[in-house]
Design a protein around this motif. Sequence first.
Motif, mmCIF file in Angstrom:
data_model
loop_
_atom_site.group_PDB
_atom_site.id
_atom_site.type_symbol
_atom_site.label_atom_id
_atom_site.label_comp_id
_atom_site.label_asym_id
_atom_site.label_seq_id
_atom_site.Cartn_x
_atom_site.Cartn_y
_atom_site.Cartn_z
ATOM 1 N N TRP A 239 1.304 -8.935 2.267
ATOM 2 C CA TRP A 239 1.558 -7.735 3.068
ATOM 3 C C TRP A 239 2.038 -8.097 4.462
ATOM 4 O O TRP A 239 2.884 -7.425 5.049
ATOM 5 C CB TRP A 239 0.310 -6.853 3.125
ATOM 6 N N SER B 234 5.369 -6.363 5.866
ATOM 7 C CA SER B 234 5.220 -5.325 6.878
ATOM 8 C C SER B 234 5.920 -5.659 8.190
ATOM 9 O O SER B 234 5.846 -4.903 9.146
ATOM 10 C CB SER B 234 3.738 -5.050 7.141
ATOM 11 N N ALA C 41 7.571 -1.655 4.141
ATOM 12 C CA ALA C 41 7.183 -1.422 2.750
ATOM 13 C C ALA C 41 5.962 -0.514 2.674
ATOM 14 O O ALA C 41 5.149 -0.456 3.583
ATOM 15 C CB ALA C 41 6.885 -2.754 2.073
ATOM 16 N N ASP C 42 5.832 0.185 1.578
ATOM 17 C CA ASP C 42 4.680 1.032 1.323
ATOM 18 C C ASP C 42 3.539 0.169 0.799
ATOM 19 O O ASP C 42 3.690 -0.534 -0.198
ATOM 20 C CB ASP C 42 5.082 2.103 0.313
ATOM 21 N N ILE C 43 2.381 0.237 1.436
ATOM 22 C CA ILE C 43 1.255 -0.642 1.089
ATOM 23 C C ILE C 43 0.759 -0.411 -0.340
ATOM 24 O O ILE C 43 0.397 -1.355 -1.032
ATOM 25 C CB ILE C 43 0.107 -0.536 2.120
ATOM 26 N N GLU C 44 0.770 0.823 -0.800
ATOM 27 C CA GLU C 44 0.307 1.097 -2.163
ATOM 28 C C GLU C 44 1.241 0.481 -3.195
ATOM 29 O O GLU C 44 0.794 -0.099 -4.183
ATOM 30 C CB GLU C 44 0.173 2.598 -2.383
ATOM 31 N N GLU C 45 2.531 0.598 -2.965
ATOM 32 C CA GLU C 45 3.501 0.009 -3.885
ATOM 33 C C GLU C 45 3.415 -1.519 -3.846
ATOM 34 O O GLU C 45 3.483 -2.181 -4.888
ATOM 35 C CB GLU C 45 4.924 0.463 -3.561
ATOM 36 N N ARG D 137 0.785 -3.261 -3.187
ATOM 37 C CA ARG D 137 -0.447 -3.652 -3.887
ATOM 38 C C ARG D 137 -0.249 -3.616 -5.406
ATOM 39 O O ARG D 137 -0.715 -4.495 -6.129
ATOM 40 C CB ARG D 137 -1.603 -2.723 -3.490
#
Length: 70
Positions: free
Chosen positions: A65, A69, A2-6, A8
Motif C-alpha cells: 500500500w 498510495s 489507488a483504492d485501499i479496498e481494491e 487489499r
Amino acid sequence: MADIEEARKQFDRIDADGDGFITAAEFKTALAQAGDFNVTETVAEAIIKQRDLNGDKVLSFDEFWAYLSK
C-alpha cells in the motif's frame, strides 16, 4: 491514488497461502496467471526486493500500500 479496498483484494488474491505476505514464488505465480508474464524466480525476487521496506524478502500489505498510495 489507488483504492485501499481494491488493493487489499488484489493483495489477498496474490497471497495464495493467506499468511499475510507475498513471496517471490506467489508473485511469480500471480504474474503467470495474469497472462504472458512468465518471469524467472530471480526476476520475481528482484521486484519484491524493490518494494520490501524492512528487508524480510516478502511483502506485507502495508509495504504493497505504501508503494501504491504515493
